[in-house]
Design a protein around this motif. Structure first.
Motif, PDB file in Angstrom:
ATOM      1  N   TYR A   1     -12.568  48.711  -9.743  1.00 58.18           N
ATOM      2  CA  TYR A   1     -11.846  48.879 -11.007  1.00 58.18           C
ATOM      3  C   TYR A   1     -10.465  48.232 -10.987  1.00 58.18           C
ATOM      4  O   TYR A   1     -10.037  47.647 -11.989  1.00 58.18           O
ATOM      5  N   GLU A   2      -9.748  48.371  -9.879  1.00 55.73           N
ATOM      6  CA  GLU A   2      -8.342  47.993  -9.871  1.00 55.73           C
ATOM      7  C   GLU A   2      -8.063  46.636  -9.231  1.00 55.73           C
ATOM      8  O   GLU A   2      -6.969  46.097  -9.399  1.00 55.73           O
ATOM      9  N   GLU A   3      -9.012  46.092  -8.521  1.00 54.48           N
ATOM     10  CA  GLU A   3      -8.764  44.835  -7.832  1.00 54.48           C
ATOM     11  C   GLU A   3      -9.780  43.749  -8.204  1.00 54.48           C
ATOM     12  O   GLU A   3      -9.416  42.710  -8.750  1.00 54.48           O
ATOM     13  N   ALA A   4     -11.056  43.989  -7.895  1.00 56.23           N
ATOM     14  CA  ALA A   4     -12.059  42.921  -7.959  1.00 56.23           C
ATOM     15  C   ALA A   4     -12.209  42.322  -9.350  1.00 56.23           C
ATOM     16  O   ALA A   4     -12.306  41.097  -9.493  1.00 56.23           O
ATOM     17  N   GLN A   5     -12.222  43.158 -10.385  1.00 58.39           N
ATOM     18  CA  GLN A   5     -12.476  42.626 -11.734  1.00 58.39           C
ATOM     19  C   GLN A   5     -11.348  41.740 -12.243  1.00 58.39           C
ATOM     20  O   GLN A   5     -11.523  40.966 -13.186  1.00 58.39           O
TER      21      GLN A   5
END
Length: 422
Positions: free
Chosen positions: A313-317
């Motif tokens: 949610y907070e990094e990859a996308q």
């Protein structure tokens, strides 16, 4: 506390020492020591042996003038008080039900040690009281010495959820719980319980293994599926529930939903721009900023499921170049992704299809569009996430997603449930 812990660890050796010590006491002090441990008139008002020892020693000293503290070690006094406390606990156990006795037998309630004299027979001796310690479990002795209460064991969230869906009771809910779904939002113990019984019957398919909160997937009597997030308080009562059922079959998407909603996104941007013409009203930033990873991590901090989901949610996308590679590194080869807004034929059923699904989402997401993680439940092999979408100054829709991982910490199951109007 250190002295009490030492006493608990060495309780059996101490009993032998006391039996040896008692005959060696001065003849003028032997009787007072024994009677002081059992005399009904002792002014004890302490709630534990640890605090009762100084008071009891003072009474012994008064009964035997000239008796120095070294002649009657405080450990001996503690042993007498401990034995008396155990006697009081055993007496109380006989008057209570077995279920309550298991808890009461390992705690000293207020006033238990204050009744030391009543708990020990007048004929008791120091040696007899000390010898009685040898027959008691160490944890019970420790509880009697320190006066500590063991924390009440709270039932795990997964067990509470299973009982909730099987047969709900008002006592399962906290005083002021919160229930929300696209159909209704309500609060209060009575209202939430009534709403729970009014909703369609739902049977659990998968349930998380969290302790204080968890998620579950379920199916209704009419065949529609959904997901839920449930949180408990410290007493094991339900404080929060979010349930979202899949939309009717006629309203499900047969192509990428972000692509299908492109006209709606354009309209939202136009409405936002019109509103922002008013200098006193602002809806979102005037120009959508590129969203960026929160910490710039290249991989999850650990393979714990909470860290994996947080990373998604907070990094990859938000990664600029290798977002798909970073996302797919977190999925197993046999991953299944159930997005309930799509017809079932559209659900990805292996890693290759999950990758195609994620590529379509990133390709069709408008600028400034992002999924925001609100809360994630506990659990080791599964968890549930609460999230919402932020775009054009709006914070909707909201959803629940249930995740499962394999032994390697790779995501192998996802069910995402949300309603565009919620």
């Amino acid at each position: 506390q250190g002295a009490c812990s030492h006493l608990a660890r060495e309780w059996q050796a101490m009993a032998s020492s006391l039996a040896f010590l008692h005959p060696s006491l001065p003849s003028s002090a032997s009787a007072p020591v024994a009677s002081a441990a059992a005399a009904p008139a002792l002014p004890l008002r302490a709630t534990s042996a640890a605090t009762a020892v100084p008071l009891l020693f003072g009474s012994v000293a008064k009964a035997a003038p000239g008796l120095e503290e070294t002649a009657v070690p405080r450990s001996l006094i503690a042993a007498c008080v401990t034995a008396a406390s155990l006697g009081a606990l055993r007496a109380r156990q006989k008057r209570r039900s077995l279920a309550k006795a298991r808890t009461t037998g390992r705690e000293v309630s207020s006033g238990a040690v204050g009744q030391v004299a009543k708990a020990v027979a007048p004929s008791a001796t120091v040696a007899g009281a000390a010898a009685g310690l040898a027959a008691e479990p160490p944890d019970l002795v420790a509880a009697a010495v320190t006066g500590e209460r063991k924390k009440k064991k709270v039932v795990s969230a997964s067990r509470v959820v299973e009982r909730l869906y099987r047969e709900a009771k008002p006592s399962m809910f906290a005083i002021n719980p919160w229930y929300e779904s696209p159909e209704v939002t309500t609060s209060g113990q009575k209202k939430v319980y009534e709403q729970w019984n009014l909703r369609p019957t739902r049977t659990i398919e998968k349930v998380g293994d969290g302790q204080d909160s968890c998620g579950c997937t379920w199916i209704q009597a009419d065949g529609r599926r959904g997901a839920s997030f449930i949180r408990l308080n410290d007493e094991g009562r339900i404080t929060f529930i979010r349930e979202i059922v899949e939309p009717p079959s006629w309203s499900k998407f047969k192509e990428n939903n972000l692509k299908a909603l492109t006209p709606a996104f354009s309209a939202m941007n136009r409405i936002k721009d019109l509103i922002n013409l008013n200098p006193f009203v602002t809806v979102g930033p005037e120009e959508e900023e590129d969203v960026k990873p929160r910490f710039g991590l290249a991989r999850p901090r650990t393979r714990k499921i909470q860290d994996v989901v947080t990373f998604l949610y907070e990094e990859a996308q938000f990664m600029e170049y290798d977002a798909i590679d970073c996302i797919m590194d977190q999925y197993s080869d046999d991953a299944v992704y159930e997005d309930l807004t799509y017809v079932e034929d559209m659900w990805p059923k292996d890693k290759f299809e999950v990758q195609k699904f994620q590529e379509d989402n990133l390709e069709n997401a408008p600028k400034g569009f992002k999924f925001v993680l609100d809360e994630i439940s506990g659990g080791q092999r599964s968890c549930a996430a609460l999230w919402h979408v932020e775009f054009a100054g709006q914070r909707t829709p909201r959803g629940v997603t249930f995740y499962g991982v394999n032994e390697e910490g790779k995501v192998n199951y996802v069910r995402s449930s949300y309603d565009l109007s919620f």
